[in-house]
Write a protein that holds these residues in place. Structure first.
Motif, short mmCIF file in Angstrom:
data_model
loop_
_atom_site.label_atom_id
_atom_site.label_comp_id
_atom_site.label_asym_id
_atom_site.label_seq_id
_atom_site.Cartn_x
_atom_site.Cartn_y
_atom_site.Cartn_z
N ASP A 42 32.62 33.70 47.84
CA ASP A 42 33.83 32.94 47.51
C ASP A 42 34.39 33.30 46.13
O ASP A 42 35.19 32.56 45.57
N LYS A 43 34.01 34.45 45.61
CA LYS A 43 34.50 34.88 44.30
C LYS A 43 36.03 34.99 44.33
O LYS A 43 36.60 35.58 45.24
N GLU A 44 36.66 34.42 43.34
CA GLU A 44 38.12 34.50 43.26
C GLU A 44 38.51 35.79 42.56
O GLU A 44 37.88 36.18 41.58
N TRP A 45 39.56 36.42 43.06
CA TRP A 45 40.02 37.68 42.52
C TRP A 45 41.36 37.50 41.82
O TRP A 45 42.17 36.68 42.21
N CYS A 46 41.57 38.30 40.83
CA CYS A 46 42.88 38.47 40.22
C CYS A 46 43.26 39.92 40.50
O CYS A 46 42.53 40.84 40.07
N GLY A 47 44.32 40.13 41.26
CA GLY A 47 44.68 41.47 41.71
C GLY A 47 44.68 42.51 40.61
O GLY A 47 44.15 43.61 40.76
N GLY A 48 45.29 42.19 39.48
CA GLY A 48 45.36 43.14 38.37
C GLY A 48 43.99 43.49 37.84
O GLY A 48 43.71 44.65 37.53
N ASP A 49 43.13 42.48 37.71
CA ASP A 49 41.78 42.72 37.19
C ASP A 49 40.96 43.58 38.15
O ASP A 49 40.21 44.46 37.72
N VAL A 50 41.11 43.32 39.45
CA VAL A 50 40.38 44.10 40.46
C VAL A 50 40.83 45.56 40.42
O VAL A 50 40.01 46.47 40.41
N CYS A 51 42.14 45.76 40.35
CA CYS A 51 42.67 47.14 40.30
C CYS A 51 42.22 47.86 39.03
O CYS A 51 41.83 49.03 39.08
N GLU A 52 42.26 47.17 37.90
CA GLU A 52 41.85 47.78 36.64
C GLU A 52 40.36 48.14 36.66
O GLU A 52 39.97 49.22 36.23
N ALA A 53 39.54 47.24 37.19
CA ALA A 53 38.10 47.52 37.27
C ALA A 53 37.81 48.66 38.22
O ALA A 53 36.96 49.52 37.94
N ARG A 92 30.26 44.91 43.52
CA ARG A 92 30.14 44.01 42.37
C ARG A 92 31.51 43.53 41.90
O ARG A 92 31.68 42.36 41.56
N ILE A 93 32.48 44.43 41.87
CA ILE A 93 33.84 44.04 41.47
C ILE A 93 34.39 42.97 42.41
O ILE A 93 34.97 41.99 41.96
N LEU A 94 34.19 43.16 43.70
CA LEU A 94 34.78 42.24 44.68
C LEU A 94 33.96 40.99 44.92
O LEU A 94 34.51 39.91 45.13
N TYR A 95 32.62 41.11 44.92
CA TYR A 95 31.79 39.98 45.34
C TYR A 95 30.63 39.67 44.41
O TYR A 95 29.83 38.79 44.70
N GLY A 96 30.51 40.39 43.32
CA GLY A 96 29.36 40.20 42.45
C GLY A 96 29.57 39.14 41.38
O GLY A 96 30.67 38.91 40.90
N TRP A 97 28.47 38.52 41.04
CA TRP A 97 28.45 37.53 39.96
C TRP A 97 27.34 37.95 39.02
O TRP A 97 26.17 37.96 39.40
#
Length: 73
Positions: free
Chosen positions: A38-49, A21-26
């Motif tokens: 095609d979900k766009e990631w923000c590195g900091g947000d992904v690491c925090e989640a 869900r963090i990487l590909y969920g909407w």
């Protein structure tokens, strides 16, 4: 910190589902989820989640630095 090898199957499924869900969920307003390749990631947000998810299962070290052993026993 818990040893990941001691987690239950259900806990592992929850962690894996959470990471997907963090990487590909909407998440939709109604609380349902769909995959978004095609979900766009923000590195900091992904690491925090991811860190927050692991913390929910006791998988975050409590000792600063390299004070806890990591092994599969």
């Amino acid at each position: 910190m818990k040893n990941p090898s001691n987690l239950t199957r259900e806990e592992l499924v929850e962690i894996t589902t959470g990471m997907v869900r963090i990487l590909y969920g909407w998440e939709h307003p109604d609380g349902s989820w769909t995959y978004a390749a095609d979900k766009e990631w923000c590195g900091g947000d992904v690491c925090e989640a991811a860190a927050s998810l692991l913390d929910r299962f006791g998988l975050v070290p409590q000792v600063e630095g390299d004070g806890e052993r990591m092994d599969n026993q």
